[in-house]
Write an enzyme that holds these catalytic residues in place. Structure first.
Site, PDB file in Angstrom:
ATOM      1  N   GLN A 234       0.828  -1.188   0.000  1.00  0.00           N
ATOM      2  CA  GLN A 234       0.000   0.000   0.000  1.00  0.00           C
ATOM      3  C   GLN A 234       0.872   1.252   0.000  1.00  0.00           C
ATOM      4  O   GLN A 234       2.075   1.186   0.278  1.00  0.00           O
ATOM      5  CB  GLN A 234      -0.913   0.013   1.235  1.00  0.00           C
ATOM      6  CG  GLN A 234      -0.143  -0.003   2.541  1.00  0.00           C
ATOM      7  CD  GLN A 234      -1.010  -0.315   3.734  1.00  0.00           C
ATOM      8  OE1 GLN A 234      -2.225  -0.200   3.691  1.00  0.00           O
ATOM      9  NE2 GLN A 234      -0.398  -0.717   4.836  1.00  0.00           N
TER      10      GLN A 234
ATOM     11  N   ASP B  53      -0.970   0.297  13.079  1.00  0.00           N
ATOM     12  CA  ASP B  53      -0.675   1.647  13.570  1.00  0.00           C
ATOM     13  C   ASP B  53      -0.528   1.697  15.083  1.00  0.00           C
ATOM     14  O   ASP B  53      -0.122   2.724  15.636  1.00  0.00           O
ATOM     15  CB  ASP B  53      -1.758   2.635  13.116  1.00  0.00           C
ATOM     16  CG  ASP B  53      -3.170   2.158  13.464  1.00  0.00           C
ATOM     17  OD1 ASP B  53      -3.343   1.436  14.464  1.00  0.00           O
ATOM     18  OD2 ASP B  53      -4.109   2.502  12.719  1.00  0.00           O
TER      19      ASP B  53
ATOM     20  N   ASP C 215      -0.241 -11.842   5.970  1.00  0.00           N
ATOM     21  CA  ASP C 215      -1.637 -11.612   5.633  1.00  0.00           C
ATOM     22  C   ASP C 215      -2.504 -12.269   6.707  1.00  0.00           C
ATOM     23  O   ASP C 215      -2.319 -13.456   7.023  1.00  0.00           O
ATOM     24  CB  ASP C 215      -1.946 -12.217   4.270  1.00  0.00           C
ATOM     25  CG  ASP C 215      -3.401 -12.068   3.890  1.00  0.00           C
ATOM     26  OD1 ASP C 215      -3.770 -11.022   3.352  1.00  0.00           O
ATOM     27  OD2 ASP C 215      -4.175 -13.025   4.146  1.00  0.00           O
TER      28      ASP C 215
ATOM     29  N   ASP D 178      -9.135  -5.530  13.463  1.00  0.00           N
ATOM     30  CA  ASP D 178      -8.996  -4.094  13.191  1.00  0.00           C
ATOM     31  C   ASP D 178      -8.730  -3.907  11.702  1.00  0.00           C
ATOM     32  O   ASP D 178      -7.674  -3.430  11.282  1.00  0.00           O
ATOM     33  CB  ASP D 178      -7.851  -3.520  14.029  1.00  0.00           C
ATOM     34  CG  ASP D 178      -7.830  -2.001  13.990  1.00  0.00           C
ATOM     35  OD1 ASP D 178      -8.814  -1.408  13.523  1.00  0.00           O
ATOM     36  OD2 ASP D 178      -6.819  -1.409  14.422  1.00  0.00           O
TER      37      ASP D 178
END
Length: 508
Positions: free
Chosen positions: A246, A300, A354, A373
């Site tokens: 990403q 995060d 993954d 999440d």
């Protein structure tokens, strides 16, 4: 060419091999970029491949008009293809950042590249026949064999060499340079008697100009990316990278609110991030034992921060596909302060994998709480992380009395999506309780009304209670009464006939 027809023919087949590899790389670059910027890999792949194949057929028809001077035409086609394909990623990224018409630009550029690729085979076939006249079937077999093997090499080189080593932008520029040399230069050298001397000099000058433009774009690609990011995210871009999975962009001053963008989607808004993190974690932690926690996603560190506020936690396993995000959450001072340096806690074990693949091969462990999440499909998340199969794999890891908490939707308010996710949890043998927290995940970073809500689902083998645990500080966004009120409201909205669950092979 006349004295060594076998060597000349082999050179043309080699040019076909290299051009086919470059053509497939262009296709894969467009697919990867569309996935990065818009998500929905299936749609982007379908659009690129279908438009490309149609355009290749159109290009083959148009090439019939060019076969009288095949070497000159082929050199022009390859120069145009090298320039168009090489600059395609930077051009589309700029359209996405400044104009916003990405889909239309992608279709147009894909069509142009496909037409140029489609024109190659008729021209190459004519060139081979000019070297030595032979049966058309034999010549076509050799040419298509070189073309298909080249496509194989290009297809394998893209994910294993080009994308991780160069990224889509520089990878496309390098591919364009190789395309220009293999397509134009080789054919112009081999068939140098076809064009008149003046035309030949112009063609060589054009090939050189294409290489110079690609080199200039490579030198300026970082500046173009920075300017595009500033147009998208403002002037305070603290960190930006494109990992294998990403694009990650972090903005905001070191002392002010941070914004984290993942593939252009606002994933974290500093003033309001605690709402979603608290709602995902605290109700699940309060409904039973909370010593062993599995956190799927959440690289995060923000949901992890809430988990570690519970005194009973002994171990946490965090599984996130992209190692670049936890690394950023550890090293950036602002983000590390926001997540409370949770990733440095000795109770936390981080695994780069993954989540679904990890669940399939998970070690023989049991968890009291599984926290997903992961963004819901309505927020741009992949369907597989909210499928019946995914929840079935997660439910296998639950200890007796274990619970699963899931993000079920964001500011989009996709009610049907909420109930489809609930159907998936129930199909995995779990009982569910829906609830919500007032305030969207990005409400503080966007103008407009703030009366949005984020939906969640709590699931267990028996109906899980909605409450808050006494072994953690009281959340800022939740109270027992607000949880029960949201559950009552959502339960009243549940359709009499719930929709079918999301599955890996079912309709989207």
């Amino acid at each position: 060419m006349r004295s060594r027809p076998r060597l000349a023919r082999l050179t043309v087949l080699l040019a076909a091999f290299v051009c086919a590899a470059c053509g497939l790389v262009y296709e894969l670059e467009l697919v990867a970029l569309g996935d990065y910027l818009l998500g929905d890999t299936v749609t982007q792949t379908s659009v690129v491949l279908s438009v490309m194949v149609f355009a290749m057929g159109l290009g083959s028809l148009l090439a019939k008009r060019l076969t009288r001077r095949p070497a000159t035409a082929f050199a022009l086609v390859e120069c145009a293809l090298a320039l168009t394909g090489g600059l395609s990623v930077l051009a589309l990224y700029s359209c996405w950042a400044w104009i916003g018409r990405y889909q239309a630009a992608m279709v147009g550029l894909t069509c142009l590249i496909g037409i140029l690729i489609g024109a190659e085979i008729p021209l190459l076939m004519t060139l081979i026949q000019r070297i030595r006249r032979e049966d058309a079937g034999r010549a076509a077999a050799d040419l298509f064999a070189a073309d298909y093997v080249g496509a194989l090499i290009g297809g394998l080189a893209f994910p294993f060499l080009i994308l991780p080593g160069l990224g889509p932008g520089d990878g496309a520029l390098l591919t364009g340079a190789v395309n220009a040399v293999a397509g134009s230069a080789v054919v112009l050298w081999l068939f140098r008697e076809e064009p008149a001397p003046r035309i030949r000099r112009l063609l060589w000058a054009g090939c050189t100009l294409v290489l110079a433009l690609l080199a200039a774009a490579a030198v300026g690609s970082d500046s173009i990316e920075r300017a595009a990011r500033h147009a998208l995210y403002g002037d305070q871009v603290r960190y930006a990278t494109r990992s294998r999975y990403q694009e990650i962009v972090l903005t905001g001053p070191s002392e002010g609110p941070l914004r984290l963008y993942l593939d252009g989607r606002l994933a974290v808004c500093g003033p309001d991030e605690y709402r979603g993190s608290e709602a995902l974690v605290h109700p699940a932690m309060a409904a039973g034992p909370d010593a062993r926690i599995l956190l799927l996603g959440g690289g995060d560190g923000l949901a992890l921060r809430e988990v570690l506020r519970h005194r009973g936690v002994r171990t946490v396993r965090l599984v996130d596909a992209d190692p670049a995000l936890p690394r950023l959450a550890r090293t950036d001072p602002g983000l590390a302060a926001l997540d409370g340096h949770s990733l440095d806690d000795p109770r936390v074990r981080t695994t780069a994998a993954d989540p679904m693949a990890w669940l399939r091969g998970a070690p023989d462990e049991e968890y009291d709480v599984v926290l997903a999440d992961l963004p819901a499909p309505s927020d741009g998340g992949p369907v597989k992380f909210h499928s019946q199969e995914f929840y079935g794999l997660a439910a296998r890891l639950l200890a007796p009395g274990g619970r699963i908490a899931v993000r079920a939707g964001g500011d989009a308010g996709d009610a049907d999506g909420l109930w489809r996710i609930e159907s998936g949890l129930r199909a995995a043998g779990l009982r569910t309780t829906p609830y919500a927290v007032e305030g969207g995940a990005a409400a503080g970073c966007r103008p407009g009304p703030r009366d949005t809500a984020q939906d969640f689902l709590l699931a267990a083998a028996t109906p899980p209670p909605l409450t808050l645990a006494p072994d953690a500080p009281p959340p800022r966004a939740l109270t027992p009464d607000s949880l029960r009120d949201s559950a009552t409201r959502l339960t009243a909205l549940r359709p009499p006939r719930p929709p079918a669950p999301l599955t890996l092979l079912g309709p989207r």
